[in-house]
Design an enzyme around this catalytic site. Structure first.
Site, PDB file in Angstrom:
ATOM      1  CG  ASP A 104      -0.168  -0.095   2.779  1.00  0.00           C
ATOM      2  OD1 ASP A 104       1.252   0.347   2.698  1.00  0.00           O
ATOM      3  OD2 ASP A 104      -0.374  -0.194   3.338  1.00  0.00           O
ATOM      4  CG  ASP A 146      -6.191  -5.450   3.224  1.00  0.00           C
ATOM      5  OD1 ASP A 146      -5.051  -5.066   3.763  1.00  0.00           O
ATOM      6  OD2 ASP A 146      -6.359  -5.369   2.199  1.00  0.00           O
ATOM      7  CB  CYS A 198      -9.815 -26.934   9.677  1.00  0.00           C
ATOM      8  SG  CYS A 198      -8.065 -25.930   8.979  1.00  0.00           S
ATOM      9  CB  CYS A 236      -4.546 -26.215   9.376  1.00  0.00           C
ATOM     10  SG  CYS A 236      -5.135 -25.470  11.016  1.00  0.00           S
ATOM     11  CB  CYS A 272      -7.899 -28.928  11.937  1.00  0.00           C
ATOM     12  SG  CYS A 272      -8.266 -27.398  12.758  1.00  0.00           S
ATOM     13  CG  HIS A 297      -7.515 -22.484  12.861  1.00  0.00           C
ATOM     14  ND1 HIS A 297      -8.070 -23.594  12.025  1.00  0.00           N
ATOM     15  CD2 HIS A 297      -8.748 -22.048  13.347  1.00  0.00           C
ATOM     16  CE1 HIS A 297      -9.857 -24.241  11.991  1.00  0.00           C
ATOM     17  NE2 HIS A 297      -9.562 -21.804  12.297  1.00  0.00           N
TER      18      HIS A 297
HETATM   19 ZN   LIG Z   1      -6.975 -24.910  10.910  1.00  0.00          ZN
END
Ligand SMILES: [Zn+2]
Length: 379
Positions: free
Chosen positions: A90, A275, A313, A315, A318, A344
């Site tokens: 930016d 964003d 999820c 990830c 998780c 996460h």
């Molecule tokens: Zn997760």
């Protein structure tokens, strides 16, 4: 050169690709924030593994510390922070108006005091582009003034005049620099410059701003000055009123927004880029996004909850830890808490964007949005 390719629409939601000097990005996309050249709590490799296609860095912060000359000496921001993908920077305008203590708005720029050491700095439209070029940004933003949501029409009109004037000056300077780069056969010739629509909460001023910017001509168009305290409905209305005045064949970027709901609403209205600090900032405060809504991990109810944070999820957090453990880390102020939570939340946002793209591809965006919001509400 064609930078943006619109591949498919589902209602007004758009699927496309945006070509940059550091690779192609699938739209709509979300940019994790690496304000000072670092995502708080994640390495760039981790962000990449989570599916981040592009990062956002902050010109104001990098200008103050360590300074663009040091980054240029390091070989540019990509090399400095070890990220080979695209970077959007930016212009620093928003931070000048939100962070610095004293500022004087002049026709040719803005004078402000660094929030770090009080040093006086004068930022002009040309300087804002020059800094971004030294950083080696792929997508640069013009310098603008972002008025607060409660500013009256007279103030916003005056501010918009300045913002349009600055946009013109940014573009003139950018084009000159780009021409010089092409002459030097440097890679800096394929960076992009985006204009920023302002106009406060006044739909007619937003229309005027969009038209003026399109007349100047940019590689993409951002909608700025939203999510600054106005009700969500007002924000959605401003987006709706602005989009018809932006060209179909250029990417549209909604700056600094927002929650998963906001993103869905904006994609539905034709926005391609996002964003927001929410996933990273909320992670540090223990607010975790899940397919069933927000989990406040410090809550007593998770003390004996040995299930994953979000069963949907996949990830690292998780797959490997329970809510009880995440709560324990948070309560104990462990650094690992910040890391696992951030991992996460960023994964959640990036997965949301990838699901949105799949839904548009299958022309099922409306159904996807409805079922996502219904699941969240079930909690
Ligand atoms: Zn997760």
């Amino acid at each position: 050169m064609l930078m943006f390719k619109l591949l498919k629409t589902s209602g007004s939601a758009r699927l496309g690709t945006l070509k940059t000097a550091h690779g192609k990005i699938d739209t709509p996309f979300f940019m994790p924030i690496a304000t000072t050249g670092a995502i708080k709590g994640l390495t760039t490799d981790e962000a990449k593994d989570l599916g981040a296609q592009i990062l956002l860095s902050n010109t104001y912060h990098l200008h103050l510390r360590p300074g663009e000359d040091i980054i240029k000496k390091a070989g540019g921001l990509h090399k400095f922070m070890n990220w080979n993908g695209p970077i959007l920077t930016d212009s620093g305008g928003y931070q000048v108006f939100s962070l610095s203590k004293i500022r004087k708005l002049k026709d040719d720029g803005v004078e402000f005091q660094s929030h770090l050491d009080g040093k006086k700095i004068f930022l002009t439209p040309e300087k804002a582009i020059d800094i971004q070029m030294k950083l080696g940004s792929d997508i640069m933003m013009v310098l603008d003034e972002c008025p607060a949501a409660d500013k009256d029409r007279k103030y916003v009109e005056k501010s918009l005049k300045l913002t349009t004037e600055w946009a013109k000056r940014c573009q003139t300077f950018f084009n000159k620099k780009r021409r010089d780069a092409i002459n030097r056969v440097s890679t800096a010739n394929d960076c992009l410059l985006f204009g920023i629509v302002q106009g406060g909460m006044f739909p007619d001023l937003r229309e005027q701003s969009a038209k003026e910017l399109v007349k100047i001509g940019f590689d993409g168009y951002a909608i700025g000055g939203l999510s600054v305290g106005e009700p969500n409905k007002v924000m959605y209305k401003i987006i709706e009123k602005t989009i018809p005045h932006l060209p179909e064949d250029k990417p549209r970027y909604l700056m600094g927004v927002g929650t998963p709901e906001d993103i869905l609403e904006a994609v539905e209205r034709g926005i391609d880029m996002f964003d927001c600090v929410l996933p990273t900032r909320n992670a540090r405060h223990g607010y975790l996004f899940t397919s069933k809504g927000i989990v406040r991990i410090r809550n007593e109810q998770y003390k004996n909850d040995f299930t994953p944070l979000d069963k949907k999820c996949d990830c690292y957090t998780c797959k490997n830890f329970t809510k009880a453990y995440l709560r324990h880390l948070f309560i104990s102020n462990e650094i690992l808490s910040l890391r696992l939570n951030t991992l996460h939340n960023v994964a959640f946002y990036l997965k949301l964007m990838s699901d949105i793209r799949s839904a548009i591809k299958e022309d099922k965006f409306k159904q996807f949005k409805r079922s996502f919001l219904a699941n969240e509400a079930k909690k």
